[in-house]
Design an enzyme around this catalytic site. Structure first.
Site, PDB file in Angstrom:
ATOM      1  CG  HIS A 104      -0.171   0.174   2.526  1.00 22.97           C
ATOM      2  ND1 HIS A 104       0.584  -0.844   3.076  1.00 22.97           N
ATOM      3  CD2 HIS A 104      -0.029   1.228   3.365  1.00 22.97           C
ATOM      4  CE1 HIS A 104       1.148  -0.432   4.208  1.00 22.97           C
ATOM      5  NE2 HIS A 104       0.796   0.831   4.393  1.00 22.97           N
ATOM      6  CG  ASP A 106       1.665   5.113   4.777  1.00 24.00           C
ATOM      7  OD1 ASP A 106       1.206   3.969   4.974  1.00 24.00           O
ATOM      8  OD2 ASP A 106       2.823   5.442   5.055  1.00 24.00           O
ATOM      9  CG  HIS A 255       5.054   1.198   2.664  1.00 18.54           C
ATOM     10  ND1 HIS A 255       4.370   2.286   2.184  1.00 18.54           N
ATOM     11  CD2 HIS A 255       4.605   1.005   3.931  1.00 18.54           C
ATOM     12  CE1 HIS A 255       3.564   2.755   3.112  1.00 18.54           C
ATOM     13  NE2 HIS A 255       3.667   1.986   4.191  1.00 18.54           N
ATOM     14  NE  ARG A 271       2.341   6.083   8.879  1.00 21.95           N
ATOM     15  CZ  ARG A 271       1.292   5.417   8.398  1.00 21.95           C
ATOM     16  NH1 ARG A 271       1.414   4.144   8.049  1.00 21.95           N
ATOM     17  NH2 ARG A 271       0.123   6.008   8.270  1.00 21.95           N
TER      18      ARG A 271
END
Ligand code: SIN
Length: 280
Positions: A104, A106, A255, A271
């Site tokens: 995917h 983000d 990723h 994150r």
């Protein structure tokens, strides 16, 4: 120590050394880091000691930060930090365990998706728990001109709930808020606003369908594109060490995490997610 940029693979990734992200970078060092980010799509900074505040301050130099929809995984007084963690405290999850175990980019389910993300390894397994990255610019550039022409002008629907539909909930948890995010539509091919490269903009996690295609065509075309995007020559595998900070460009790669470790191997990451304010 001088800032150096060392490429990691021919198609994406570079390691940056000589930089301490816990203190503000000079404008000239930031410009070098920013150019490396545009050129390599993924930057690895080893041996960092990043407080949530310092991580937010560095990330904000790239653009406004996004607050993740899964509110229970945010740091209370620093909600720009989304915790990806298999730790528990008093029997409750500290963050979101085993997040993103599928290819995917983000937050493509948001009307303004993400420019990039910075993932900081607070505590990582000695073995396993790597993250894979694949260049969607390289993927586009290695399609035939006929396929490139076919994809031009197509649009795709992205939906947060899609990622959970066909995946077992055991390790992904049972997130609330799925329906808070209605489907959105983005072009299938986008021109990167800084590098000028064309990139495929669809992903296994959140892309439901290409709107202009019939269901059987969709299945075949999307599967072909997902396989093409993640061929070995487009992929970089990052093995985490404590103190690694990895910055990636969500406009130019996809990723996924690798779920090959268990709860007896603590993995705790912070994150930040930078918003893409460009128009496509
Ligand atoms: C993510 O999808 O942002 C997390 C990937 C990882 O934890 O390796």
């Amino acid at each position: 120590m001088a800032l150096t940029v060392t490429p990691l693979t021919p198609n994406l990734g570079a390691e940056i050394s000589g930089v301490d992200l816990s203190v503000p970078l000079s404008n000239s060092d930031f410009d070098t880091v920013h150019q490396a980010f545009v050129d390599h799509s993924l930057l690895v900074f080893r041996g960092q000691d990043l407080s949530p505040k310092a991580q937010v301050a560095f990330s904000q130099r790239f653009g406004p930060l996004m607050i993740h929809v899964l509110k229970e995984a945010l740091i209370e007084d620093q909600p720009e930090i989304y915790k990806i963690s298999n730790l528990t405290e008093d029997g409750k999850p500290v963050g979101r365990a085993y997040a993103g175990q599928y290819w995917h980019s983000d937050l493509t389910y948001e009307p303004q998706p993400s420019l990039g993300s910075l993932l900081y390894g607070v505590q990582v397994p000695e073995v396993g728990g790597d993250t894979l990255f694949a260049s969607t610019a390289h993927a586009y550039e290695t399609l035939s001109p006929a396929m490139q022409g076919f994809l031009e002008g197509l649009t795709a629907e992205h939906h947060f709930a899609h990622a959970f539909r066909e995946r077992p909930k055991a390790k992904t948890g049972s997130p609330n808020h799925l329906e808070e995010r209605p489907p959105v539509v983005h072009p299938v091919v986008r021109t990167h606003p800084e590098s000028g490269r064309k990139c495929l903009f669809l992903n296994e996690g959140f892309t439901v369908r290409i709107k202009e295609l019939a269901p059987a065509e969709n299945k075949a075309v999307m599967q072909f594109l997902f396989d093409h995007m993640t061929r070995a020559q487009s992929v970089l595998r990052h093995h985490w060490q404590d103190g690694d900070a990895v910055l990636w460009d969500n406009r130019a790669l996809v990723h996924r995490g690798v779920d090959d470790y268990g709860d007896d191997s603590p993995r705790h990451m912070h994150r930040t997610t930078i918003e893409d304010t460009a128009e496509y």
